[in-house]
Motif scaffolding. Structure first.
Motif, PDB file in Angstrom:
ATOM      1  N   GLY A 181       0.936  -1.255  -0.077  1.00  0.00           N
ATOM      2  CA  GLY A 181      -0.046  -0.055  -0.050  1.00  0.00           C
ATOM      3  C   GLY A 181       0.944   1.196  -0.184  1.00  0.00           C
ATOM      4  N   ILE A 182       0.659   2.195   1.036  1.00  0.00           N
ATOM      5  CA  ILE A 182       1.192   3.325   0.943  1.00  0.00           C
ATOM      6  C   ILE A 182       2.832   3.211   1.144  1.00  0.00           C
ATOM      7  CG2 ILE A 182      -0.672   4.741   1.641  1.00  0.00           C
ATOM      8  CD1 ILE A 182       0.224   4.887   4.624  1.00  0.00           C
ATOM      9  N   ASN A 183       3.288   2.030   1.707  1.00  0.00           N
ATOM     10  CA  ASN A 183       4.493   1.589   1.564  1.00  0.00           C
ATOM     11  C   ASN A 183       5.175   0.865   0.625  1.00  0.00           C
ATOM     12  OD1 ASN A 183       4.893   2.953   4.426  1.00  0.00           O
ATOM     13  ND2 ASN A 183       3.419   1.183   4.999  1.00  0.00           N
ATOM     14  N   GLY A 184       5.127   1.497  -0.502  1.00  0.00           N
ATOM     15  CA  GLY A 184       5.715   0.814  -1.629  1.00  0.00           C
ATOM     16  C   GLY A 184       4.843  -0.023  -2.555  1.00  0.00           C
ATOM     17  N   GLY A 185       3.794   0.285  -2.250  1.00  0.00           N
ATOM     18  CA  GLY A 185       2.603  -0.851  -2.989  1.00  0.00           C
ATOM     19  C   GLY A 185       2.829  -0.836  -4.598  1.00  0.00           C
ATOM     20  N   LYS A 186       2.518  -1.883  -5.280  1.00  0.00           N
ATOM     21  CA  LYS A 186       2.897  -1.798  -6.731  1.00  0.00           C
ATOM     22  C   LYS A 186       1.723  -1.176  -7.560  1.00  0.00           C
ATOM     23  CE  LYS A 186       6.902  -3.793  -6.427  1.00  0.00           C
ATOM     24  NZ  LYS A 186       8.247  -2.912  -6.273  1.00  0.00           N
ATOM     25  N   HIS A 187       1.901  -0.393  -8.326  1.00  0.00           N
ATOM     26  CA  HIS A 187       0.416   0.222  -9.210  1.00  0.00           C
ATOM     27  C   HIS A 187       0.756  -0.536 -10.579  1.00  0.00           C
ATOM     28  CE1 HIS A 187      -1.796   3.476 -10.993  1.00  0.00           C
ATOM     29  NE2 HIS A 187      -2.524   2.624 -10.529  1.00  0.00           N
ATOM     30  N   LEU A 222      -2.744   5.985 -14.559  1.00  0.00           N
ATOM     31  CA  LEU A 222      -2.897   4.890 -15.018  1.00  0.00           C
ATOM     32  C   LEU A 222      -1.806   3.722 -14.470  1.00  0.00           C
ATOM     33  CD1 LEU A 222      -3.972   5.318 -18.368  1.00  0.00           C
ATOM     34  CD2 LEU A 222      -5.591   4.966 -16.648  1.00  0.00           C
ATOM     35  N   PRO A 223      -2.293   2.405 -14.005  1.00  0.00           N
ATOM     36  CA  PRO A 223      -1.050   1.528 -13.713  1.00  0.00           C
ATOM     37  C   PRO A 223      -0.255   1.041 -14.837  1.00  0.00           C
ATOM     38  CG  PRO A 223      -3.330   0.368 -14.016  1.00  0.00           C
ATOM     39  CD  PRO A 223      -3.537   1.957 -14.104  1.00  0.00           C
ATOM     40  N   THR A 224       0.730   0.459 -14.537  1.00  0.00           N
ATOM     41  CA  THR A 224       1.669  -0.299 -15.601  1.00  0.00           C
ATOM     42  C   THR A 224       0.838  -1.596 -15.852  1.00  0.00           C
ATOM     43  OG1 THR A 224       3.931   0.375 -14.383  1.00  0.00           O
ATOM     44  CG2 THR A 224       4.089  -1.180 -15.711  1.00  0.00           C
TER      45      THR A 224
END
Ligand code: ADP
Length: 510
Positions: A181-187, A222-224
């Motif tokens: 999440g806010i600690n480095g979550g992948k988008h 947008l996400p990757t």
């Protein structure tokens, strides 16, 4: 420490979230399931609370591990499968959604769709991006839902443009939370989910500038786009340290779980609605017969596989309607007993065009019709006609598929809640004229996500190994001849005709 011997799949459907643990043979070892609250703020609006989906996900993972008697160290990989198109937008610094998730069935964005269909054109064209996306312009897909949030949540557009917000379908939302999440979550999203947004180019498999411009959607949101099977990141609790390595939209996951990996293979899911997916291999086939074109899967650096999809709106929900609105059965399974109490439909045909007809007709002006009624017809005939309608609609979609591909399917693998119904399965085989086959593991959606995740970490070697795990439980063979089948279809087509042209200025939609 010994190598982990299990894979866990998270399956977020429209009505519930499930987690299932599978072993190396693809057998189920533990399940957790929790319902999702359905939020209907206005007619035509359908929302979910993304935070509830995430907290339920954590709980069902814990339940599945507990039932299997395992902990995170026993899990080699986790895969995600999800209701497609449902749209979430959240603040990347707080993790708080800016609005509820707008669900795929939600139709509030029709005016946004109409505007995009008209842009700069003398005649509105809902198919203007069909070559690029495989999809008609429709409220069903994610793009117009993103626009609605940007236009209606105060400050959302500005915050999107400065990169403060993130958009995702449910796979993306779950992955971001699972990976910190806010600690480095992948988008990140996968190609199958991205292919349902109206924003991805099917050939390049990337977000398309022309489409982003048409909808006025900032790229920063947008996400990757990644493949369906690769290590996206590592999970936090409750699967601490486990690679998250598979994502597939639910219908694509069911196709994968049915081992329909190659061109010419197909599956048909019988749930709330029906979804037939026909794998067209590495070829993008554009339908001339009312089907959608979509990405079936992409494994790591491999080539994408594509599919044609026939979506039928009302099948299992027709049985719910018999139960809840007519009260002629008290449970879904009772429909079989009732239908079996008569030898045939007594002349009654039921076209369940409750929200118009979807594939292959796409007729919003149609409405439900029960025709062929006489004094003789009773509730058992209606039950039978309802089950037959599911099979007739599937036959239409299969015909469209065969016409588009020039390949006649030689068998159909089935899954979903309605396949428990043996009368339906036999009638389906009769109408299709090919064998209908039920697998041992009916939870093909979760299984497909587990397969995608397991392949990425070497838990399974390749799709050939997975093909070897697929096991037939039962098959139904056609028992009527071509002449009889042609007669049934001719009468069904007459019934469909009767349901068309219903909505006009006098028959106002309530
Ligand atoms: P979804 O994934 O869309 O929620 P499921 O695959 O769980 O759907 O299937 C549930 C649907 O199947 C319901 O609409 C229900 O009416 C129908 N159903 C369940 N059991 C039977 C049965 N024995 N005969 C006919 N329909 C059934």
């Amino acid at each position: 420490m010994s190598k982990p011997q299990y894979v866990l799949a998270i399956d977020n459907g429209t009505t519930s979230t499930r987690a299932i643990v599978f072993d190396h043979a693809g057998s189920k070892c533990g399940t957790g399931q929790l319902e999702t609250t359905q939020i209907f703020p206005k007619s035509g609006w359908v929302e979910h609370d993304p935070r509830e989906i995430w907290t339920n996900t954590v709980k069902v993972i814990e339940l599945a591990l507990k039932e299997a008697g395992l902990d995170a160290a026993d899990i080699a990989a986790v895969g995600i499968t999800n209701q497609r198109e449902t749209t979430v937008m959240w603040d990347k610094s707080t993790g708080i959604p800016v609005y509820n998730a707008i669900v795929w069935q939600d139709t509030r964005t029709q005016s946004i769709i109409d505007e995009v269909a008209e842009q700069g054109l003398s005649v509105p064209n809902v198919n203007r991006f069909k070559d690029k996306t495989g999809l008609p312009l429709a409220t069903y897909f994610a793009a117009s839902k993103i626009v609605w949030i940007l236009n209606n949540v105060p400050g959302a557009r500005e915050r999107a443009e400065t990169g403060e917000l993130a958009f995702g379908t449910i796979d993306t939302w779950l992955l971001w939370n699972l990976t910190g999440g806010i600690n480095g979550g992948k988008h990140i999203t996968d190609v199958t989910n991205a292919s349902r947004t109206l924003l991805m180019n099917l050939e390049t498999l990337s977000w398309d500038e022309e489409l982003l411009d048409a909808f006025q959607i900032p790229r920063e949101l947008l996400p990757t786009i990644a493949s369906s099977s690769e290590i996206y990141g590592t999970s936090v609790s409750p699967l601490l340290g486990v690679p998250v390595s598979g994502i597939l939209g639910d219908q694509q996951a069911a196709t994968f779980g049915q081992a329909a990996f190659e061109s010419g293979e197909a599956k048909n899911t019988y749930g709330t609605g029906n979804f037939l997916i026909f794998n067209t291999g590495e070829e993008i086939v554009h339908s001339q017969n009312g089907l959608l074109t979509t990405v079936a899967y992409k494994l790591g650096d491999g080539q994408a596989h594509y599919a044609l999809e026939g979506s039928i709106a009302v099948t299992g929900s027709l049985i719910q309607w018999l139960r809840d609105n007519l009260g002629i059965i008290s449970s879904a399974s009772e429909v079989e007993t009732l239908a079996l109490s008569v030898p045939d439909n007594g002349g009654a045909y039921f076209v369940p065009a409750f929200s118009g007809l979807f594939a292959p007709h796409w007729r919003p002006d149609a409405r439900g019709a029960i025709v062929g009624l006489t004094r003789f017809v009773n509730k058992a005939h209606i039950a039978r006609a309802a089950l037959e309608a599911v099979a007739f609609q599937t036959r239409e979609v299969l015909d469209a598929t065969n016409a588009d591909t020039g390949v006649a399917l030689t068998e159909v693998r089935v899954d979903g809640g309605m396949i428990a119904n043996e009368l339906l399965m036999q009638f389906q085989a009769d109408l299709l004229g090919v064998p209908v086959i039920r697998p041992v593991v009916a939870e093909t959606t979760a299984l497909g996500a587990a397969y995608a995740a397991g392949l990425a970490v070497g838990f399974w070697a390749n799709t050939d190994e997975l093909r070897g795990l697929w096991q037939e439980e039962k098959r139904w063979l056609p028992q009527i001849d071509d002449e009889e089948r042609a007669k049934l279809l001719r009468v069904w087509n007459k019934a469909v005709e009767k349901s068309l042209n219903w909505i006009d200025e006098d028959s106002v939609q309530l």
